[in-house]
Write an enzyme that holds these catalytic residues in place. Structure first.
Site, mmCIF file in Angstrom:
data_model
loop_
_atom_site.group_PDB
_atom_site.id
_atom_site.type_symbol
_atom_site.label_atom_id
_atom_site.label_comp_id
_atom_site.label_asym_id
_atom_site.label_seq_id
_atom_site.Cartn_x
_atom_site.Cartn_y
_atom_site.Cartn_z
ATOM 1 N N ASP A 194 1.010 -1.113 -0.095
ATOM 2 C CA ASP A 194 0.109 0.118 0.126
ATOM 3 C C ASP A 194 0.636 1.377 0.175
ATOM 4 O O ASP A 194 0.422 2.428 0.196
ATOM 5 C CB ASP A 194 -0.838 -0.101 1.376
ATOM 6 C CG ASP A 194 -2.312 0.918 1.069
ATOM 7 O OD1 ASP A 194 -2.440 1.223 -0.157
ATOM 8 O OD2 ASP A 194 -3.023 1.462 1.987
ATOM 9 N N ASP A 209 7.876 -9.861 -12.073
ATOM 10 C CA ASP A 209 7.809 -10.365 -10.747
ATOM 11 C C ASP A 209 9.038 -11.070 -10.086
ATOM 12 O O ASP A 209 8.570 -12.098 -9.306
ATOM 13 C CB ASP A 209 6.412 -11.010 -10.240
ATOM 14 C CG ASP A 209 5.218 -9.970 -10.327
ATOM 15 O OD1 ASP A 209 5.373 -8.827 -10.788
ATOM 16 O OD2 ASP A 209 3.800 -10.155 -9.870
ATOM 17 N N ASP A 213 6.114 -9.320 -5.833
ATOM 18 C CA ASP A 213 4.817 -9.542 -6.387
ATOM 19 C C ASP A 213 4.144 -8.205 -6.392
ATOM 20 O O ASP A 213 3.808 -7.455 -5.546
ATOM 21 C CB ASP A 213 3.795 -10.326 -5.241
ATOM 22 C CG ASP A 213 2.911 -10.671 -5.714
ATOM 23 O OD1 ASP A 213 2.474 -10.723 -7.228
ATOM 24 O OD2 ASP A 213 1.686 -11.360 -5.013
ATOM 25 N N ASN A 217 -0.877 -11.421 -6.846
ATOM 26 C CA ASN A 217 -1.594 -12.833 -7.134
ATOM 27 C C ASN A 217 -0.777 -13.872 -6.353
ATOM 28 O O ASN A 217 -1.140 -14.822 -6.584
ATOM 29 C CB ASN A 217 -1.893 -12.963 -8.668
ATOM 30 C CG ASN A 217 -0.479 -13.295 -9.333
ATOM 31 O OD1 ASN A 217 0.791 -13.147 -8.890
ATOM 32 N ND2 ASN A 217 -0.426 -13.667 -10.699
ATOM 33 N N SER A 249 -27.515 -2.160 -5.406
ATOM 34 C CA SER A 249 -27.432 -2.997 -4.031
ATOM 35 C C SER A 249 -27.702 -4.345 -4.322
ATOM 36 O O SER A 249 -27.333 -5.158 -3.599
ATOM 37 C CB SER A 249 -28.568 -2.325 -3.279
ATOM 38 O OG SER A 249 -29.896 -2.505 -3.923
HETATM 39 CA CA CA Z 1 2.615 -11.701 -9.133
#
Ligand code: CA
Length: 571
Positions: A194, A209, A213, A217, A249
């Site tokens: 993040d 990667d 990662d 995934n 909704s």
């Molecule tokens: Ca990956």
């Protein structure tokens, strides 16, 4: 936390949110007391029923209701019960029901020259009670729950949750979060870093990667025997893709536990997930038709029942490289205009750095459902529908990577709701079998707080007019798709009938009944079984008619599982 604030929070959750689907602020009175009246009546109604079951006073019944709440709400609720006790004693005689009691307490009122709104059957002497009310109230202004001391902050907090649809916790601004609720991982695949915007589910891998990662995934590193990156070996030719829904909704999977509104089924455990539910706007995207990623409801077995299936789960089964690549951009009450004007911007995809995505545009009925009485002006017109849906397609054209697909879904036929439910007993009438869905519809329309007055209506003409417009709007969508089929270079666009209609037909063929697929509390949404069956139908349609949309089966799935386990999970 202030006592009344807390009870308001609980009540608001339980009831106001059911009915204020399209941003009716909590502060709004509504006709005849509106939501404030409904909250008072439902809570006192349940307290009264508990008092009958346990042979005690209504106050004791209310205290019992409080005891079902998790701490710290329980203590605060008791304080509230103490606060309002004298008023209840004054207002709730043996000739009263919760309806008349809430009138006496000014939460409800009756507009001049109209009938009194009530959900429970009135007692023979109710007219005396009404005369009492008239004699003691010189004005018809009701009490706004949110105006009571200390409550405003809580009401604002709830309004805030229910009006913002971007992740609340998102440090790098890529719209993927590590926090579960508040539009976090319940709604979009969990971020695996993040602090870096280029790292998120659905990204095209950075340097395959090799060292970290980048697409979240769970697949990264280098195969020591071949010297090649795992992402390249296991996913490189797999044509990975994500799935997203822009919806209302139904797509968000709005669900209130039946047990909250049934005095004979209430227990401590059914209120446990209260805060979690509030922070997810009372929606359950993790178990929804398009984006369910949890494969069973075990964790929430007290409040959610039924099988789970979803387009995302099927996409993952097909290709494990798609892990975490889902976005649920569905908002309670969304219609074509709110989607085009604001909600769609919450969908995030980078046109060049992300993988393609399969998008469902699914606005099932609010364009014909909600608004105000007396006029059909609240319904979206055919021209508006065309403009707004085209606006959303044009927005998608700016953000969808090449190879994406967009399914524009027609509206459902909500006429089914009345047919399926009108004579059945609503959970709030469980104790005495005295409240049908027809009563429930009339009550909500009397207070003008129905989530769909067009279809949740005892007036057949209004229901027919609503269906007529829904058919016209579906035609409008079809028209937009046909006209613009070759306008978009990065994605193909298709019109599909609403799968819910197909699901109901198949279910009845199997000997099922329509009501079994509907939410018992609101009598409007599809329930867990309905959500799962819709996913199954949707997927089987994709397999049959649009095989290139779902992509090839990845022959490396077993290897991925052996090497990377649950690929980091979801939460
Ligand atoms: Ca990956």
């Amino acid at each position: 936390m202030h006592a009344i604030a807390t009870i308001c929070f609980f009540l608001s959750l339980g009831l106001i949110s059911t009915v204020s689907i399209e941003k009716i602020p909590f502060s709004r009175y509504g006709t005849n007391g509106g939501t404030n009246c409904a909250v008072c009546t439902v809570v006192l109604g349940l307290a009264e029923q508990l008092s009958v079951i346990h042979n005690e006073t209504v106050i004791k019944g209310l205290e019992r209701l409080c005891k079902f709440l998790p701490e710290p709400y329980q203590g605060a609720c008791k304080e509230f019960a103490d606060f309002i006790a004298a008023d209840i004693i004054r207002s709730f005689s043996k000739d009263d029901t919760a309806d008349t009691a809430c009138h006496k307490m000014s939460f409800c009122f009756t507009e001049p020259k109209t009938e009194m709104c009530h959900i429970f059957p009135l007692k023979p002497k109710y007219k005396d009670q009404l005369e009492f009310i008239q004699a003691h109230k010189s004005h018809r202004v009701g009490i706004k729950i949110c105006d009571l001391p200390g409550i405003k902050k809580i009401c604002d907090w709830i309004d805030n949750i229910f009006s913002k649809h971007d992740p609340a916790v998102d440090l790098d601004g890529d719209f993927h979060s590590v926090y579960q609720t508040l539009r976090g991982t319940s709604w979009r695949g969990k971020d695996c870093n993040d602090n870096q915007k280029s790292v998120h589910p659905g990204a095209k891998p950075i340097d395959n990667d090799k060292s970290f990662d980048s697409n979240c995934n769970g697949i990264y590193g280098v195969n020591p025997s071949s010297g090649r990156a795992y992402e390249e070996e296991l996913c490189g030719n797999s044509q990975p893709r994500g799935v997203a829904v822009l919806g209302d909704s139904i797509s968000a999977h709005f669900h209130l536990p039946r047990e909250w509104f049934n005095s004979t089924e209430m227990s401590l455990s059914v209120f446990e997930p209260l805060v979690f539910m509030a922070e997810n706007e009372l929606d359950w995207p993790e178990f929804s038709t398009v984006t369910a990623f949890m494969n069973n409801t075990q964790k929430f077995h007290n409040v959610l029942h039924g099988p789970v299936d979803s387009v995302y789960l099927r996409m993952f089964d097909r290709n494990h490289c798609n892990h975490r690549d889902y976005q649920n951009i569905a908002v309670n009450g969304a219609r074509s205009s709110s989607m085009a004007d604001s909600i769609q911007f919450s969908f995030k995809r980078n046109i060049s750095h992300d993988q393609p995505v399969v998008v469902f545009y699914a606005l099932v009925g609010n364009d014909v459902c909600n608004g105000h009485h007396d006029t059909f002006n609240y319904m979206t017109t055919v021209d508006e529908m065309k403009n707004k849906s085209l606006n959303t397609l044009n927005f998608l054209a700016k953000t969808l990577p090449k190879g994406s697909h967009v399914f524009v879904t027609g509206l459902a036929d909500g006429a089914i709701l009345y047919k399926a439910l009108s004579d059945r007993i609503h959970p709030i009438g469980s104790l005495r079998n005295d409240v049908t869905y027809s009563d429930f519809y009339d009550y909500f329309n009397c207070l003008e707080i129905s989530p769909c007055l067009g279809w949740m209506n005892t007036n057949a003409t209004i229901r027919e007019l609503t269906t007529k417009r829904a058919v016209e709007l579906s035609e409008a969508l079809k028209d937009v798709v046909t006209t613009h089929q070759s306008s978009f270079s990065n994605f193909k666009v298709y019109y599909v009938e609403n799968p819910i209609n197909q699901v109901l037909v198949e279910w009845t063929k199997q000997g099922g009944e329509d009501w079994q697929l509907l939410e018992p509390v609101d009598g409007f949404h599809s329930n867990q079984l309905g959500q799962a069956m819709t996913a199954k139908t949707l997927w089987s349609n994709l397999e049959k008619m649009y095989p290139d949309v779902i992509g090839p089966e990845n022959p490396n799935n077993a290897k991925i599982k052996a090497l990377f386990g649950n690929q980091g999970g979801y939460l």
